[in-house]
Design an enzyme around this catalytic site. Structure first.
Site, mmCIF file in Angstrom:
data_model
loop_
_atom_site.group_PDB
_atom_site.id
_atom_site.type_symbol
_atom_site.label_atom_id
_atom_site.label_comp_id
_atom_site.label_asym_id
_atom_site.label_seq_id
_atom_site.Cartn_x
_atom_site.Cartn_y
_atom_site.Cartn_z
ATOM 1 C CD GLU A 88 -5.929 4.343 -1.191
ATOM 2 O OE1 GLU A 88 -5.787 4.871 0.004
ATOM 3 O OE2 GLU A 88 -6.901 3.635 -1.323
ATOM 4 C CE1 TYR A 107 -3.613 2.435 0.912
ATOM 5 C CE2 TYR A 107 -2.044 3.611 1.885
ATOM 6 C CZ TYR A 107 -2.967 3.710 1.560
ATOM 7 O OH TYR A 107 -3.700 4.909 1.556
#
Ligand code: GDP
Ligand code: MN
Length: 378
Positions: free
Chosen positions: A188, A100
């Protein structure tokens, strides 16, 4: 303002963040054509919400025929209330490990915070709740550059090999610049995937832009997706009402953004759930009350109404006239609680009383009353 994955990917491409090849399509046959160029394809729903994978909106396919079928399936889906109208067809990357990687405006730290985790794929909210120690963070003073030494130390904890650390460092710097240059509030990459041949690729992209800064970015503003805005929010914007739809049952008409926020807090405090934020604004135009109520009452979840006016520039008599106008024009068949104080409050109350409507002056009492009314309707 939220961007679709394909829009975010386009920006990634422009700034040179490595990603797998993709095509945007709208029909199953186009998905099949695109898939012909790759061995394995990922077909992905383009909707303005996350968690598409879990909802069946991301599927792997081998060859054109299967990609066409998967595209057909996904185009028929509705994911968290969002109808799928477009698909992204991607060259499926083999994945060795999912990470992530993201930047957010971190109000609690008054900073921009980088988040990096070796446990990608999963929602970051879920990871933050179940295993916060797996998320490594680094805060940056907005506008300053990333602290190179601190970044390297962080990369060391997440990537065991220097070749991966270097790739990630380059991508993180590009991502940070993109974040700052576009006035984003969230950006993101999840998964930020490592392939067996040692490349780190962005396989998904999520971006939220700060609406208040959009005027500085006409190119980004042009990316606005009409489906982002609910019908009631669009109509409110067109009528110059500051309105945000929420998921509760108490409709609120308030004058002033600060008072509107305080009203929502108080409803929550006493155990109720607000259906909306609404600021009718400072000027007193009876039509605005009618417009506001008409938008609120179309929401079938609304089972009680609270009108909270603290008259300054807004005059209570105008609000009262607006209410009577609204009563004539609209079918108000839910209980109504009114708190009306401030400029011309006596005139306002007299107008309402003539029509058999009572207005109070204590906000706590009004909030408790509207919650009780809402409960009795539920
Ligand atoms: P989200 O669920 O909305 O976040 O959609 P994602 O684009 O992140 O896809 C969900 C999951 O599908 C990812 O976590 C991956 O496990 C998988 N996935 C997405 N793209 C690829 C790909 O190119 N190759 C492989 N093998 N899996 C992928
Ligand atoms: Mn994702």
């Amino acid at each position: 303002m939220k961007l679709h994955e394909h829009q975010t990917r386009h920006l990634f491409r422009k700034v040179g963040i490595p990603l797998n090849d993709y095509r945007l399509v709208h029909h199953p046959s186009e998905a099949g054509e695109a898939a012909a160029q790759w061995e394995t394809t990922v077909v992905k729903a383009q909707v303005l919400t996350g968690g598409r994978g879990k909802a069946g909106g991301v599927k792997l396919a081998q060859g054109s025929v299967e990609a066409t079928e998967k595209a057909q399936d996904i185009l028929g889906l509705e994911i968290k209330g969002h109808k799928v109208k477009a698909l992204l067809v991607c060259d499926a990357a083999p994945i060795e490990k999912e990470h992530y990687l993201g930047f957010i405006v971190d109000r609690s730290r008054r900073a921009i915070t980088l988040m990096l985790s070796a446990e990608g794929g999963m929602d970051i909210e879920e990871l933050a709740a179940t295993k916060p120690q797996a998320i490594h963070t680094l805060s940056v003073v907005p506008g300053e550059s990333l602290d190179s030494a601190a970044l390297e130390a962080l990369l060391n904890q997440v990537f065991p090999f220097p070749e991966h650390q270097n790739q990630a460092k380059d991508t993180i710097e590009k991502l940070y610049n993109l974040f700052m240059d576009s006035d984003a509030s969230l950006l993101e990459i999840n998964p930020y995937a490592l392939t067996p041949d040692g490349r780190l690729l962005a396989l998904d992209g999520k971006m939220v832009l700060d609406d208040n800064a959009l005027h500085r970015h006409p190119d980004l503003m042009a990316l606005r997706n009409p489906e982002e805005e609910r019908d009631d929010e669009r109509e409110a914007r067109e009528k110059n009402l500051s309105f945000v739809s929420l998921d509760g049952s108490i409709g609120c008409v308030v004058n002033g953004a600060g008072l509107a926020m305080a009203t929502l807090d108080l409803i929550k405090h006493y155990g109720g759930t607000p259906a909306n934020f609404l600021d009718v604004g400072g000027s007193s135009n009876p039509q605005k009350v009618t417009d506001a109520l008409s938008i609120i009452l179309r929401n079938p979840q609304v089972n009680a109404l609270l009108i909270n006016i603290f008259g300054g520039i807004t005059r209570c008599d105008d609000i009262a006239r607006g209410l009577l106008m609204a009563q004539k024009e609209l079918e108000i068949n839910v209980p109504l609680v009114i708190r009306l104080v401030g400029t011309n409050q006596e005139e306002g109350r007299a107008i309402l009383e003539e029509a058999g409507i009572t207005a109070g002056d204590d906000l706590d009492e009004a909030v408790k009353a509207v919650i009780a009314a809402s409960r009795s309707q539920a």
